[in-house]
Scaffold this motif. Structure first.
Motif, PDB file in Angstrom:
ATOM      1  N   GLY A  46      55.995  54.158  21.240  1.00  0.00           N
ATOM      2  CA  GLY A  46      56.240  53.016  22.117  1.00  0.00           C
ATOM      3  C   GLY A  46      57.654  52.400  22.066  1.00  0.00           C
ATOM      4  O   GLY A  46      57.957  51.588  22.314  1.00  0.00           O
ATOM      5  N   VAL A  47      58.541  53.509  21.344  1.00  0.00           N
ATOM      6  CA  VAL A  47      60.083  53.081  21.378  1.00  0.00           C
ATOM      7  C   VAL A  47      60.956  54.383  21.713  1.00  0.00           C
ATOM      8  O   VAL A  47      60.501  55.348  21.791  1.00  0.00           O
ATOM      9  N   GLU A  48      62.083  54.249  22.045  1.00  0.00           N
ATOM     10  CA  GLU A  48      62.891  55.341  22.235  1.00  0.00           C
ATOM     11  C   GLU A  48      63.540  55.669  20.828  1.00  0.00           C
ATOM     12  O   GLU A  48      64.482  54.601  20.270  1.00  0.00           O
ATOM     13  N   LEU A  49      63.867  56.766  20.617  1.00  0.00           N
ATOM     14  CA  LEU A  49      64.328  57.279  19.012  1.00  0.00           C
ATOM     15  C   LEU A  49      65.707  57.809  19.237  1.00  0.00           C
ATOM     16  O   LEU A  49      66.384  57.922  18.534  1.00  0.00           O
ATOM     17  N   LEU A  50      65.871  58.430  20.473  1.00  0.00           N
ATOM     18  CA  LEU A  50      67.029  59.309  20.652  1.00  0.00           C
ATOM     19  C   LEU A  50      67.685  58.949  21.879  1.00  0.00           C
ATOM     20  O   LEU A  50      66.941  58.927  23.095  1.00  0.00           O
ATOM     21  N   ALA A  51      69.065  58.694  21.955  1.00  0.00           N
ATOM     22  CA  ALA A  51      69.531  58.525  23.188  1.00  0.00           C
ATOM     23  C   ALA A  51      70.317  60.114  23.639  1.00  0.00           C
ATOM     24  O   ALA A  51      70.803  60.562  23.003  1.00  0.00           O
ATOM     25  N   ARG A  52      69.716  60.618  24.791  1.00  0.00           N
ATOM     26  CA  ARG A  52      70.269  61.759  25.291  1.00  0.00           C
ATOM     27  C   ARG A  52      71.349  61.842  26.255  1.00  0.00           C
ATOM     28  O   ARG A  52      71.511  60.928  27.111  1.00  0.00           O
ATOM     29  N   SER A  53      72.295  62.833  26.028  1.00  0.00           N
ATOM     30  CA  SER A  53      73.381  63.096  27.138  1.00  0.00           C
ATOM     31  C   SER A  53      73.488  64.475  27.404  1.00  0.00           C
ATOM     32  O   SER A  53      72.534  65.165  26.974  1.00  0.00           O
ATOM     33  N   THR A  54      74.236  64.889  28.465  1.00  0.00           N
ATOM     34  CA  THR A  54      74.247  66.262  28.798  1.00  0.00           C
ATOM     35  C   THR A  54      74.743  67.138  27.613  1.00  0.00           C
ATOM     36  O   THR A  54      74.528  68.220  27.501  1.00  0.00           O
ATOM     37  N   ARG A  55      75.551  66.563  26.719  1.00  0.00           N
ATOM     38  CA  ARG A  55      76.308  67.283  25.619  1.00  0.00           C
ATOM     39  C   ARG A  55      75.555  67.305  24.233  1.00  0.00           C
ATOM     40  O   ARG A  55      75.358  68.022  23.515  1.00  0.00           O
ATOM     41  N   ARG A  56      75.094  66.170  24.132  1.00  0.00           N
ATOM     42  CA  ARG A  56      74.369  65.808  22.477  1.00  0.00           C
ATOM     43  C   ARG A  56      73.593  64.539  22.675  1.00  0.00           C
ATOM     44  O   ARG A  56      73.296  63.845  23.533  1.00  0.00           O
ATOM     45  N   VAL A  57      72.867  64.438  21.512  1.00  0.00           N
ATOM     46  CA  VAL A  57      71.882  63.378  21.408  1.00  0.00           C
ATOM     47  C   VAL A  57      72.256  62.686  20.253  1.00  0.00           C
ATOM     48  O   VAL A  57      72.837  62.885  19.034  1.00  0.00           O
ATOM     49  N   SER A  58      71.987  61.268  20.143  1.00  0.00           N
ATOM     50  CA  SER A  58      72.148  60.520  19.061  1.00  0.00           C
ATOM     51  C   SER A  58      71.126  59.600  18.782  1.00  0.00           C
ATOM     52  O   SER A  58      70.300  59.156  19.768  1.00  0.00           O
ATOM     53  N   LEU A  59      71.021  59.116  17.592  1.00  0.00           N
ATOM     54  CA  LEU A  59      69.731  58.421  17.118  1.00  0.00           C
ATOM     55  C   LEU A  59      70.024  56.834  17.777  1.00  0.00           C
ATOM     56  O   LEU A  59      71.016  56.363  17.641  1.00  0.00           O
ATOM     57  N   THR A  60      68.886  56.113  18.110  1.00  0.00           N
ATOM     58  CA  THR A  60      68.847  54.541  18.590  1.00  0.00           C
ATOM     59  C   THR A  60      68.846  53.956  17.085  1.00  0.00           C
ATOM     60  O   THR A  60      68.645  54.582  16.156  1.00  0.00           O
ATOM     61  N   GLN A  61      68.810  52.783  17.200  1.00  0.00           N
ATOM     62  CA  GLN A  61      68.786  51.897  16.084  1.00  0.00           C
ATOM     63  C   GLN A  61      67.420  52.206  15.366  1.00  0.00           C
ATOM     64  O   GLN A  61      67.125  52.480  14.020  1.00  0.00           O
ATOM     65  N   THR A  62      66.358  52.198  16.284  1.00  0.00           N
ATOM     66  CA  THR A  62      65.038  52.645  15.950  1.00  0.00           C
ATOM     67  C   THR A  62      64.904  53.786  15.323  1.00  0.00           C
ATOM     68  O   THR A  62      64.283  54.221  14.076  1.00  0.00           O
ATOM     69  N   GLY A  63      65.414  54.750  15.921  1.00  0.00           N
ATOM     70  CA  GLY A  63      65.552  56.289  15.439  1.00  0.00           C
ATOM     71  C   GLY A  63      66.182  56.407  14.059  1.00  0.00           C
ATOM     72  O   GLY A  63      65.720  57.287  13.249  1.00  0.00           O
ATOM     73  N   ARG A  64      67.300  55.740  13.873  1.00  0.00           N
ATOM     74  CA  ARG A  64      67.704  55.787  12.407  1.00  0.00           C
ATOM     75  C   ARG A  64      66.989  55.256  11.266  1.00  0.00           C
ATOM     76  O   ARG A  64      67.131  55.612  10.471  1.00  0.00           O
ATOM     77  N   GLU A  65      66.256  54.169  11.811  1.00  0.00           N
ATOM     78  CA  GLU A  65      65.224  53.640  10.682  1.00  0.00           C
ATOM     79  C   GLU A  65      64.155  54.515  10.715  1.00  0.00           C
ATOM     80  O   GLU A  65      63.549  54.625   9.495  1.00  0.00           O
ATOM     81  N   PHE A  66      63.823  55.418  11.686  1.00  0.00           N
ATOM     82  CA  PHE A  66      62.615  56.204  11.588  1.00  0.00           C
ATOM     83  C   PHE A  66      62.753  57.434  10.923  1.00  0.00           C
ATOM     84  O   PHE A  66      61.882  57.968  10.403  1.00  0.00           O
ATOM     85  N   LEU A  67      64.151  57.994  10.803  1.00  0.00           N
ATOM     86  CA  LEU A  67      64.411  59.247  10.345  1.00  0.00           C
ATOM     87  C   LEU A  67      63.998  59.375   8.859  1.00  0.00           C
ATOM     88  O   LEU A  67      63.399  60.462   8.477  1.00  0.00           O
ATOM     89  N   PRO A  68      64.472  58.393   8.041  1.00  0.00           N
ATOM     90  CA  PRO A  68      64.142  58.786   6.457  1.00  0.00           C
ATOM     91  C   PRO A  68      62.685  58.610   6.367  1.00  0.00           C
ATOM     92  O   PRO A  68      61.947  59.283   5.474  1.00  0.00           O
TER      93      PRO A  68
END
Length: 297
Positions: A46-68
């Protein structure tokens, strides 16, 4: 919540690569498959983990917390699975197998020595049986697997051949036939042959090969076991037709094996497995070691 391991692995791989296309090489997946996994994971959370673009993806704040947390979940699972395998591989217990005597003599000692180094806590019981007994033991589920020879089939077992061994003539070193380089069946017409019982798998192989050719050996003595046959030969009572494996590995002071041809008869030796059943971890390792020994021995 239906989050699966593939979704977690995909998320971690993309986050570390910071690119969907670079993650394709790591995961060996297509771009659409990766996108579907990521979208399913985000929908479940129920959250967005990644911010996608045509060239790269980056972690959202929630994604950075969820990665570890995702990494930790994967690491803990891998450690748990390794622990289960380690426990299964070194568990205490008993492995029971059935084996024809000739194969037991030739291949089991070295195999069991190697197995004991790997599984010192596992005991092994060897049922020394005739070929038919090996099949029955496997079919009934009384053993993990068997080592036998090609012969009468059974609907509940499968035979996996590993090697072929010729039948040879065993005679005393002072016997006239010992001086010949190769023996033919015609040379045995006047000889007193020591054979095995008609119930034996070895006898069945010989009869199937010889009778259609009109060759009817003079089986003057019959014994239940090959070792008994060789004992009679050693005593000078006759000569015996036996599989090469029935004779000792090292040169015998009294007996000698001579090539027997016209026709040359062989028997297939291998493993006997129960259909639809798989040996346990320790038994499976023993089976693999035994197969290696039989192929190379």
């Amino acid at each position: 919540m239906a989050i699966d391991l593939d979704q977690l692995r995909t998320f971690v791989a993309v986050a570390e690569a910071e690119s969907l296309t670079r993650a394709m090489d790591t995961l060996h997946l297509s771009l659409p498959a990766i996108s579907r996994r990521l979208s399913s994971l985000e929908e479940e959370l129920g959250v967005e983990l990644l911010a996608r673009s045509t060239r790269r993806v980056s972690l959202t704040q929630t994604g950075r917390e969820f990665l570890p947390r995702a990494r930790r979940l994967l690491d803990e699972l891998e450690e748990s699975l390794l622990g289960i395998r380690e426990t299964a591989a070194h568990r205490r217990g008993l492995v029971t197998i059935a084996c024809i005597p000739t194969a037991a003599y030739y291949f089991l000692p070295a195999t069991l020595a190697d197995f004991a180094r790997r599984f010192p806590a596992v005991r092994v019981r060897v049922m020394d049986l005739a070929a038919e007994g090996v099949i029955d033991a496997v079919a009934s589920g009384g053993v993990e697997f068997g080592v036998g020879m090609e012969g009468a089939g059974h609907p509940d077992v499968e035979f996996r051949p590993l090697r072929r061994d010729p039948f040879v003539l065993a005679c005393r070193r002072d016997h006239p036939l010992a001086k010949q380089k190769e023996i033919k069946w015609d040379d045995l017409i006047q000889e007193r042959l020591v054979g095995v019982s008609r119930r034996s798998g070895n006898r069945l192989i010989l009869d199937r090969a010889l009778l259609p050719l009109g060759i009817r050996p003079n089986w003057h003595y019959e014994a239940e076991h090959l070792s008994t046959s060789l004992g009679l030969v050693e005593a000078g009572l006759g000569v015996a037709v036996v599989p090469r494996l029935a004779l000792p590995r090292e040169p015998h002071p009294i007996l000698v094996a001579k090539t027997l041809g016209h026709p040359r008869i062989e028997r297939a030796t291998g493993v006997v497995l129960r259909r639809g059943s798989s040996p346990g971890p320790a038994a499976r390792t023993l089976l693999e070691l035994l197969e290696e020994q039989m192929v190379s021995g």
